[in-house]
Design a protein around this motif. Structure first.
Motif, short mmCIF file in Angstrom:
data_model
loop_
_atom_site.label_atom_id
_atom_site.label_comp_id
_atom_site.label_asym_id
_atom_site.label_seq_id
_atom_site.Cartn_x
_atom_site.Cartn_y
_atom_site.Cartn_z
N THR A 82 0.93 -1.25 0.03
CA THR A 82 0.01 -0.07 0.00
C THR A 82 0.79 1.24 -0.13
O THR A 82 1.90 1.48 0.60
N ASN A 132 0.45 5.83 -0.37
CA ASN A 132 -0.27 6.98 0.22
C ASN A 132 -0.87 7.83 -0.98
O ASN A 132 -0.86 7.60 -2.32
N ASP A 133 -2.21 8.35 -0.62
CA ASP A 133 -2.90 9.04 -1.64
C ASP A 133 -2.39 10.36 -1.49
O ASP A 133 -1.26 10.82 -1.19
N GLN A 155 -1.19 4.49 -6.29
CA GLN A 155 -0.95 4.38 -5.10
C GLN A 155 -0.64 2.97 -4.48
O GLN A 155 -0.87 2.64 -3.38
N LYS A 184 -2.62 6.74 4.13
CA LYS A 184 -2.36 5.30 3.74
C LYS A 184 -3.52 4.79 3.14
O LYS A 184 -4.67 4.97 3.60
N SER A 185 -3.17 4.52 1.77
CA SER A 185 -4.37 3.72 0.91
C SER A 185 -4.70 2.33 1.13
O SER A 185 -4.01 1.68 2.15
N HIS A 192 -6.55 3.20 -8.73
CA HIS A 192 -5.51 4.09 -8.20
C HIS A 192 -4.03 3.32 -8.22
O HIS A 192 -3.43 3.00 -7.11
#
Length: 407
Positions: free
Chosen positions: A84, A86-87, A261, A92-93, A258
């Motif tokens: 994972t 980050n956006d 991300q 944290k995505s 995404h």
């Protein structure tokens, strides 16, 4: 040349007593080394230090490289991880819950597994300690096929199975087990507010060191203590020839909405980088060894200059009874090379002892750097010849009258 009548009445040449055979010249040269043992040892010490440093560095580096190459060959270079990211706001995505299934549909992919961090869950030896203290151990839900995918092996006990993954059973990574003081299966630990039984302990995982610091429980058991089902790391094994192709499409497959991300990495690259770093340090330390060797050569040259000055009477006497310049030069060159060779051989022995001792201490396969041994002795002889060239030439050019007059 002196002559004496022969049986035929013609003069016959008498042997020149000062003219020695090459073997005799070498023996005379070695007399200088044996006659001053303390000076010889001190002169050879600098050479020994330089050669020992170079041989030890090459030996240790060779053993370390062999160890890393063996690890790479054992675990392979076809493992990729998706984690994972980050956006845009730094939060944290999350990876989709079905991301592992989607990855398995990529044609060259051979194995897929996943782990998911159980937020706010910690593991302790008992329920009396501060449950907010993580001790650096992550509690993670895991798929049953994780060991096969990342190349993990069980040191003690067993891995989770279809039955135990649904119940309070846990497998500890090697570091996690050490921090908890758990050394055998069957030990109870307090995890996520309830008691779990340790089913097994993993050996260190070369390509997934984060697993070493984890307490691994079944995916279903994790859901019972608050796991939301979103994986945090996906491990992917692909065909060797398609690793780069899989790498290029993995982020889009894991999180189609995404892909920016998602962090994609190749764990074996860390081992390759470590190999390159060790090579860089090897060159740096070899440079330091070469400097020590140069200083040792200067010491030998200084010793030989002093030896020539001290033995002017000997030089003059040998020249007076017929020794040629070449023999005088060879005598002192022999002494210089013998001093350096003594240091070189001693340095090789010391360097090998250090490298072998280090390999045994680190549980590496003992690697003898044959080329380093030969190069060490060769370098010592070369340094000795170069260091003794000027003093030997100076001795050879000394005239008998001048040498005897100054004695």
């Amino acid at each position: 040349m002196n002559t004496a009548p022969s049986r035929t009445g013609s003069p016959a040449p008498l042997p020149a007593s000062g003219r020695l055979s090459p073997g005799d010249v070498i023996r005379v040269g070695l007399v200088g080394v044996r006659g001053r043992p303390l000076r010889a040892c001190l002169s050879a010490l600098g050479i020994a230090i330089g050669i020992a440093a170079m041989v030890a560095i090459l030996g240790i580096t060779a053993g370390s490289q062999a160890q890393i190459e063996a690890q790479i060959a054992n675990v392979g270079t076809n493992l990729l991880t998706a984690t994972t990211g980050n956006d845009l706001f730094g939060t944290k995505s999350e990876l989709p819950t079905e991301s592992a299934t989607m990855v398995s549909r990529i044609a060259p992919v051979r194995q897929v597994s996943a782990v998911g961090t159980v937020s706010n869950a910690t593991v302790h030896r008992n329920d009396k300690t501060d449950q907010r203290d993580t001790a650096g151990i992550a509690v993670q839900g895991t798929r049953l096929d994780l060991p096969a995918t990342i190349g993990a092996t069980i040191a003690k006990g067993t891995w989770l199975n279809a039955a135990t993954e649904q119940y309070p059973a846990v497998v500890l990574g090697s570091v996690a087990a050490d921090r908890l003081g758990v050394h055998s299966p069957g030990t109870p630990v307090y995890l996520g507010g309830q008691w779990f039984t340790v089913a097994g302990i993993l050996s260190p995982v070369t390509l997934a060191p984060e697993i070493d610091r984890s307490a691994l429980i079944g995916w279903d058991a994790a859901a019972k203590i608050g796991f939301d089902g979103h994986p945090t790391t996906i491990y992917v094994r692909s065909a060797d020839e398609a690793v780069n192709d899989v790498h290029d499409v993995l982020a889009q497959t894991v999180n189609p909405q995404h892909p920016d991300q998602v962090n994609i990495s190749r764990p074996s690259d860390a081992l390759t980088t470590a190999l390159a770093v060790k090579n860089t340090f090897k060159l740096m330390f070899l440079g330091l060894g070469a400097i020590a060797l140069l200083v040792g050569g200067i010491g030998v040259a200084n010793t030989m200059v002093i030896s020539v000055l001290e033995r002017r009477a000997e030089i003059g006497l040998r020249r007076a009874i017929g020794a040629g310049r070449g023999q005088i030069k060879l005598q002192f060159l022999t002494e210089s090379v013998a001093l350096s060779a003594l240091g070189g051989i001693s340095g090789v022995v010391i360097g090998l002892a250090v490298s072998v001792g280090w390999a045994v201490n680190q549980n590496w396969a003992v690697t003898i750097p044959t080329q380093a041994v030969l190069a060490g002795v060769g370098a010592a002889v070369t340094i000795g010849a170069l260091a003794g060239l000027y003093p030997a030439t100076r001795a050879a050019r000394t005239s008998p009258a001048e040498a005897l007059a100054s004695s």
